[in-house]
Design a protein around this motif. Structure first.
Motif, PDB file in Angstrom:
ATOM      1  N   ALA A 144       2.631  -4.941  27.168  1.00 35.13           N
ATOM      2  CA  ALA A 144       4.050  -4.721  27.340  1.00 35.13           C
ATOM      3  C   ALA A 144       4.162  -3.452  28.223  1.00 35.13           C
ATOM      4  O   ALA A 144       6.250  -4.069  29.068  1.00 35.13           O
ATOM      5  N   GLY A 145       3.452  -3.269  29.413  1.00 33.42           N
ATOM      6  CA  GLY A 145       4.562  -2.239  30.280  1.00 33.42           C
ATOM      7  C   GLY A 145       4.435  -4.299  31.830  1.00 33.42           C
ATOM      8  O   GLY A 145       5.602  -3.651  32.508  1.00 33.42           O
ATOM      9  N   ARG A 146       3.633  -4.792  31.168  1.00 31.96           N
ATOM     10  CA  ARG A 146       3.820  -5.895  32.491  1.00 31.96           C
ATOM     11  C   ARG A 146       4.876  -7.157  31.984  1.00 31.96           C
ATOM     12  O   ARG A 146       5.101  -8.403  32.429  1.00 31.96           O
ATOM     13  N   ALA A 147       5.750  -6.577  30.587  1.00 27.72           N
ATOM     14  CA  ALA A 147       6.241  -8.130  30.123  1.00 27.72           C
ATOM     15  C   ALA A 147       8.187  -7.763  31.157  1.00 27.72           C
ATOM     16  O   ALA A 147       8.136  -7.044  31.015  1.00 27.72           O
ATOM     17  N   GLU A 148       8.240  -9.476  31.285  1.00 24.82           N
ATOM     18  CA  GLU A 148       9.018  -9.367  32.038  1.00 24.82           C
ATOM     19  C   GLU A 148      10.525  -9.570  31.431  1.00 24.82           C
ATOM     20  O   GLU A 148      10.792 -10.518  31.329  1.00 24.82           O
ATOM     21  N   ALA A 149      10.815  -9.187  30.117  1.00 23.35           N
ATOM     22  CA  ALA A 149      11.378  -9.094  28.761  1.00 23.35           C
ATOM     23  C   ALA A 149      11.879  -7.499  28.498  1.00 23.35           C
ATOM     24  O   ALA A 149      11.255  -6.669  29.005  1.00 23.35           O
ATOM     25  N   THR A 150      12.964  -7.471  27.589  1.00 24.73           N
ATOM     26  CA  THR A 150      13.422  -6.432  27.337  1.00 24.73           C
ATOM     27  C   THR A 150      12.198  -6.419  26.185  1.00 24.73           C
ATOM     28  O   THR A 150      11.589  -7.140  25.029  1.00 24.73           O
ATOM     29  N   VAL A 151      11.685  -4.458  26.175  1.00 26.08           N
ATOM     30  CA  VAL A 151      10.598  -4.336  25.094  1.00 26.08           C
ATOM     31  C   VAL A 151      11.079  -3.287  24.171  1.00 26.08           C
ATOM     32  O   VAL A 151      12.453  -2.225  24.493  1.00 26.08           O
ATOM     33  N   SER A 152      11.245  -3.758  22.853  1.00 22.44           N
ATOM     34  CA  SER A 152      11.170  -3.054  21.990  1.00 22.44           C
ATOM     35  C   SER A 152       9.731  -2.517  21.244  1.00 22.44           C
ATOM     36  O   SER A 152       8.819  -3.225  20.643  1.00 22.44           O
ATOM     37  N   ILE A 153       9.688  -0.915  20.486  1.00 24.62           N
ATOM     38  CA  ILE A 153       8.803  -0.774  19.397  1.00 24.62           C
ATOM     39  C   ILE A 153       9.467   0.314  18.790  1.00 24.62           C
ATOM     40  O   ILE A 153      10.040   0.696  18.236  1.00 24.62           O
ATOM     41  N   ASP A 154       8.207  -0.453  17.751  1.00 21.27           N
ATOM     42  CA  ASP A 154       8.852   0.863  16.465  1.00 21.27           C
ATOM     43  C   ASP A 154       7.269   1.144  16.316  1.00 21.27           C
ATOM     44  O   ASP A 154       6.178   0.647  15.737  1.00 21.27           O
ATOM     45  N   PRO A 155       7.001   3.142  16.156  1.00 20.59           N
ATOM     46  CA  PRO A 155       6.064   3.277  15.990  1.00 20.59           C
ATOM     47  C   PRO A 155       5.517   2.913  14.755  1.00 20.59           C
ATOM     48  O   PRO A 155       3.925   2.789  14.936  1.00 20.59           O
ATOM     49  N   ASN A 156       6.269   2.626  13.671  1.00 15.34           N
ATOM     50  CA  ASN A 156       6.625   2.812  12.617  1.00 15.34           C
ATOM     51  C   ASN A 156       5.002   3.202  11.567  1.00 15.34           C
ATOM     52  O   ASN A 156       3.996   2.200  11.230  1.00 15.34           O
ATOM     53  N   CYS A 175       8.094   5.978  25.097  1.00 15.71           N
ATOM     54  CA  CYS A 175       9.562   5.430  25.979  1.00 15.71           C
ATOM     55  C   CYS A 175       9.940   5.252  26.955  1.00 15.71           C
ATOM     56  O   CYS A 175      10.876   4.202  27.560  1.00 15.71           O
ATOM     57  N   ALA A 176       8.783   5.142  28.418  1.00 14.63           N
ATOM     58  CA  ALA A 176       9.004   4.557  29.157  1.00 14.63           C
ATOM     59  C   ALA A 176       8.370   3.012  29.078  1.00 14.63           C
ATOM     60  O   ALA A 176       9.423   2.250  30.569  1.00 14.63           O
ATOM     61  N   LEU A 177       7.927   2.667  28.082  1.00 16.95           N
ATOM     62  CA  LEU A 177       7.699   1.358  27.986  1.00 16.95           C
ATOM     63  C   LEU A 177       8.711   0.461  27.258  1.00 16.95           C
ATOM     64  O   LEU A 177       9.755  -0.370  28.208  1.00 16.95           O
ATOM     65  N   ALA A 178       9.518   1.173  26.194  1.00 16.94           N
ATOM     66  CA  ALA A 178      10.836   0.989  25.454  1.00 16.94           C
ATOM     67  C   ALA A 178      12.384   0.866  25.772  1.00 16.94           C
ATOM     68  O   ALA A 178      12.622   1.379  26.494  1.00 16.94           O
ATOM     69  N   ASP A 179      12.920  -0.302  25.696  1.00 18.86           N
ATOM     70  CA  ASP A 179      13.800  -0.969  25.991  1.00 18.86           C
ATOM     71  C   ASP A 179      15.152  -0.402  25.459  1.00 18.86           C
ATOM     72  O   ASP A 179      15.810   0.909  24.712  1.00 18.86           O
ATOM     73  N   ILE A 180      14.372  -0.703  23.302  1.00 15.32           N
ATOM     74  CA  ILE A 180      14.538  -0.559  22.055  1.00 15.32           C
ATOM     75  C   ILE A 180      13.620   0.399  21.540  1.00 15.32           C
ATOM     76  O   ILE A 180      12.537  -0.021  21.563  1.00 15.32           O
ATOM     77  N   LEU A 181      13.535   1.899  21.125  1.00 12.79           N
ATOM     78  CA  LEU A 181      13.175   2.088  20.056  1.00 12.79           C
ATOM     79  C   LEU A 181      13.152   2.650  18.946  1.00 12.79           C
ATOM     80  O   LEU A 181      14.718   3.001  18.487  1.00 12.79           O
TER      81      LEU A 181
END
Length: 309
Positions: A144-156, A175-181
């Protein structure tokens, strides 16, 4: 296209009869449900999962393929599938007991997560147990940290499989990785029981997350963009059960953002009104999921007769 990385889970619903216990098994798992919902809404969705060759794995493949999910980036795994035994309370809320030791979903290695698996996706959505269960959690976070894209994370959050500390120790990195939490009020109550929703959002924004969405069941959803906050209402619905509702909400949110060309970067073009509109659409998708049994998200044509928020 949106890529979704995570687990598939066989959801077994118990039917207690005299002298026996029958099980009705349905395909589930938060990330898998989100990929299915995205594809049914019309957003091209690619699933990155480790799918077993057992009978449950075939069930997962069948469901996702029938919904239009791209499975070309999946790994064929030797380990068995994860099983969750679900029981429903009087309000249709599901509680799970998991059979997850040594199963396929958590075995990711760095070699299995090469950059080409994203396939040019504008967004990578991940989370749930794949980001917290070892031995693969570290490889998933690194990917996820290498992704050249918007990153969305759901801890669920799943307390029966991971402790509060397992989640809290990773939240700063997420949170550092995520654009959307995206998370639920129940997740927040487990993670930070003595912290207000406003304070939690403040902490997570400071750690790096730009857009935070907290679903609150019948109370709707809180949307916080860089600290600017609005609440969107839930859609009224006669609830059959809530299985997969949060995953469908996430799909609706991401689908709306994607359709408006807002994914693919750090959300630089996103304003609060657009974020709230996307969350309101997510609430519609979640409501239709709650109206049927199991994680069975709606197709696009089921929303066309309803007014667009």
């Amino acid at each position: 296209m949106i890529a979704v990385l995570g687990e598939c889970v066989a959801d077994a619903f118990a039917d207690r009869r005299p002298g026996e216990l029958a099980m009705r098994v349905l395909p589930g798992g938060g990330p898998s449900n989100t990929a299915v919902a995205l594809a049914r809404l019309g957003t091209p969705a690619r699933f990155l999962g480790r799918l077993s060759d057992d009978v449950f794995g075939e069930l997962f493949r069948e469901r996702m393929a029938a919904s239009g999910v791209d499975l070309s980036a999946c790994v064929r795994a030797r380990e068995p599938s994860t099983l969750a035994v679900a029981t429903l309370d009087g309000e249709g809320q599901a509680r799970y007991s998991f059979h997850a030791e040594g199963t396929a979903d958590w075995g990711w290695s760095a070699a299995e997560l090469s950059a080409d698996r994203l396939g040019g996706a504008s967004c990578l959505h991940t989370g749930s147990l794949a980001l917290v269960r070892e031995p693969g959690a570290g490889a998933v976070a690194e990917f996820a940290g290498r992704a050249e894209a918007t990153v969305s994370i759901d801890p669920n959050v799943r307390p029966s499989l991971a402790s509060r500390e397992d989640y809290l120790s990773r939240m700063p990195q997420w949170c550092a990785l995520a654009d959307i939490l995206k998370l639920s009020a129940d997740d927040l109550a487990f993670l930070m029981p003595d912290v207000s929703m406003a304070r939690a959002c403040e902490l997570w924004h400071a750690a790096g997350a730009r857009l935070i969405v907290v679903t609150m069941g019948a109370a709707g959803a809180l949307v916080s963009l860089d600290g600017a906050v609005v609440t969107v209402p839930a859609e009224p619905v006669e609830v059959v059960d809530t299985v997969g509702a949060g995953d469908s909400f996430t799909a609706g949110l991401l689908h709306r953002l994607e359709s408006r060309g807002l994914l693919g970067g750090r959300l630089d073009g996103l304003d609060l009104a657009s974020a709230a509109e996307a969350a309101a659409f997510g609430a519609k998708v979640a409501a239709l999921t709650c109206a049927v049994a199991g994680a069975d998200p709606p197709w696009a044509d089921q929303l066309t007769s309803q007014p667009t928020p």
